[in-house]
Design an enzyme around this catalytic site. Structure first.
Site, mmCIF file in Angstrom:
data_model
loop_
_atom_site.group_PDB
_atom_site.id
_atom_site.type_symbol
_atom_site.label_atom_id
_atom_site.label_comp_id
_atom_site.label_asym_id
_atom_site.label_seq_id
_atom_site.Cartn_x
_atom_site.Cartn_y
_atom_site.Cartn_z
ATOM 1 N N SER A 68 -53.110 37.982 -13.354
ATOM 2 C CA SER A 68 -52.251 37.293 -13.981
ATOM 3 C C SER A 68 -50.806 38.031 -13.994
ATOM 4 O O SER A 68 -49.744 37.344 -14.422
ATOM 5 C CB SER A 68 -52.444 37.503 -15.613
ATOM 6 O OG SER A 68 -53.375 36.482 -15.760
ATOM 7 N N ALA A 69 -50.576 39.307 -13.219
ATOM 8 C CA ALA A 69 -49.217 39.773 -12.837
ATOM 9 C C ALA A 69 -48.533 38.789 -11.982
ATOM 10 O O ALA A 69 -47.409 38.665 -11.850
ATOM 11 C CB ALA A 69 -49.415 41.092 -11.956
#
Length: 390
Positions: A68-69
Site C-alpha cells: 500500500s505504499a
C-alpha cells in the site's frame, strides 16, 4: 554480519546504525532505505538477500513490491491532474465516470474516494481475480456497487478497492491507465525506479518476499484470554462478514499472490507498486521541493493535498487513522518526522513519506513481511532520522 552497502552523509550515521540493527535484531532479510534532505540524497543504503531460496544478494538495482505504499504514488498522480485543472476533487465522481452514479452514488465527490470516505470497501459479489487484473470488470463492479455506509459520514480503509476507484478516475480524466500516467508524468521526469505495472524486462530485478507468521494466532485464543484492547479487532478477524475481512476479499480467490509475474505486471494502484527505496524517497522529495529541477506539485497544491480530510476510528482497521486526500497523516503509532509529514505505509513495513518542515523525504522497502506491533524496523529508521536532524 550483513554487509551494508551505500552512502551516508555526515550527521546521518545513526540511520546506518539503525539499518544494520534491523538485520541483526529486527528480522530484516533484504532491505533498502533512502533519505533526501532539501532535494538531495543524504542516505542511500541497501543490504541482505533479495531471494532467500537462491541467496541472490540485494544490490543497488534490486526492486521490491511495496504493497500500500503504492497509494502515495497514485495519489500524487491524481493531484497532478488537479493542479492542471483537469480534475476537480470536489466534483462528483460521476462527472468523469458516469456509470459510477448507480446505486445512490451520484453525489460522491472525488475527494471522498481519496480519503476513504466513500463506503466502497467491499463488493457484494467478488470479481474473479483474472478479471480484476484486467481492470475493466473490477471498475464496472465498483461502479454498480452500493456504499456500505452513508458516504461522507465515516471513513474506513479501502485497502484494495481504493486503487481501482482512484485509478479509474485518473484513467477517465487523462486517457491513460494510472500506471502509464505515473510512468510518463512522475517516474520519467525524475528518473524513478518505481512502477505501477511492472514491465516484463524488469522482472529479474525484483526481490522475493518472505512472510513471518504471527507468534500468537489470536483467532484461536479464547476471548477471555485476549487483552481487552484487542477484543474488538480479534472479533472482526473471526467474522468473515466484518468490514475488516470484506475489504480484502474483493476478488475470487480473495488471496492474491503478489510475488507472481501476472500480479506484478497488472496495474493495482492501491497495492502492487514495485520500486526502490530511492524511488520512493525521490518522489516524495519532489513533492516538497525541487529535485534536479523537477517539482511535482506547487506549494499551494501540496497544502491542499495534505490537509486532513478524515480522522478518528477507522471502520475497517478499527483503530484511529488520519487521511488527507490520498496520503496517510501522522498518528501516535506512525509519527513520521513531525506533525506536517504525509506519506503512506505498506503491508509488512514499507514506508514512504515527506516532511516539508524539515525538508526530509524517506523511503524504506524490504522483503520480510512482518507488520504489526512487533515490527520495529521502519520506526527505528525514522527515529534515527529524527536523531540525525537533532
Amino acid at each position: 554480519m550483513t554487509t551494508i552497502d551505500g552512502e551516508v552523509a555526515a550527521g546521518f550515521e545513526p540511520v546506518r546504525e539503525a539499518f544494520a540493527a534491523n538485520f541483526s535484531q529486527h528480522g530484516d532479510i533484504g532491505a533498502a532505505v533512502c533519505v533526501y534532505q532539501h532535494g538531495r540524497p543524504v542516505v542511500d543504503l541497501w543490504g541482505g538477500v533479495a531471494n532467500p531460496e537462491t541467496a541472490r544478494v540485494w544490490t543497488r538495482e534490486t526492486l521490491q513490491l511495496v504493497y500500500s505504499a503504492t497509494k502515495g504514488a497514485t495519489a500524487t498522480a491524481a493531484h497532478i491532474l488537479a493542479e492542471r485543472g483537469a480534475l476537480d476533487l470536489d466534483a462528483p465522481v460521476a462527472k468523469y465516470w458516469p456509470e459510477f452514479a448507480a446505486s445512490g452514488k451520484a453525489d460522491i465527490p472525488v475527494r471522498w474516494l481519496l480519503s476513504h470516505q466513500a463506503g466502497l470497501i467491499a463488493l457484494d459479489q467478488p470479481v474473479p481475480l483474472d478479471e480484476a487484473l484486467a481492470w475493466h470488470p473490477m471498475a464496472a463492479a465498483l461502479a454498480a456497487q452500493r456504499p456500505l455506509w452513508t458516504p461522507g459520514t465515516a471513513h474506513g480503509y479501502h485497502g484494495r478497492t481504493w486503487g481501482w476507484l482512484v485509478g479509474e478516475v485518473i484513467r477517465r480524466v487523462s486517457g491513460r491507465t494510472p500506471g502509464c500516467f505515473f510512468a510518463d508524468e512522475i517516474a520519467a521526469p525524475l528518473g524513478l525506479d518505481f512502477f505501477i505495472g511492472l514491465p516484463k524486462g524488469e522482472r529479474g530485478r525484483v526481490s522475493s518476499m518472505a512472510y513471518k507468521r504471527p507468534d500468537v494466532d489470536f483467532t484461536t485464543v479464547p476471548t477471555e484470554s485476549i487483552p481487552e484492547e484487542l477484543r474488538e479487532l480479534v472479533a472482526a478477524w473471526r467474522d468473515p462478514n466484518s468490514f475488516s475481512n470484506r475489504a480484502y476479499a474483493v476478488t475470487d480467490p480473495a488471496e492474491i499472490d503478489f510475488d507472481s509475474p501476472e500480479v506484478q505486471a497488472a496495474e493495482l494502484p492501491a497495492s502492487n507498486g514495485v520500486g526502490t527505496a530511492r524511488g520512493l524517497a525521490r518522489m516524495y522529495a519532489a513533492l516538497i521541493g525541487e529535485v534536479d529541477g523537477v517539482r511535482l506539485l506547487a506549494p499551494e497544491t501540496l497544502a491542499s493535498a495534505t490537509k486532513e480530510q478524515a480522522s478518528g476510528k477507522d471502520q475497517v482497521m478499527l483503530i484511529p487513522s488520519r487521511f488527507s486526500a490520498g496520503y496517510m497523516l501522522p498518528t501516535e503509532t506512525n509519527p513520521m518526522t513531525g506533525p506536517n509529514a504525509f506519506g503512506h505505509t505498506g503491508r509488512g513495513g514499507s514506508l514512504g513519506f515527506a516532511d516539508p518542515q524539515s525538508g526530509i523525504a524517506f523511503g524504506y522497502v524490504m522483503n520480510h513481511i512482518i507488520g504489526g506491533s512487533d515490527d520495529a524496523r521502519a520506526t527505528s529508521l525514522v527515529d534515527a532520522v529524527r536523531r540525525s536532524l537533532a
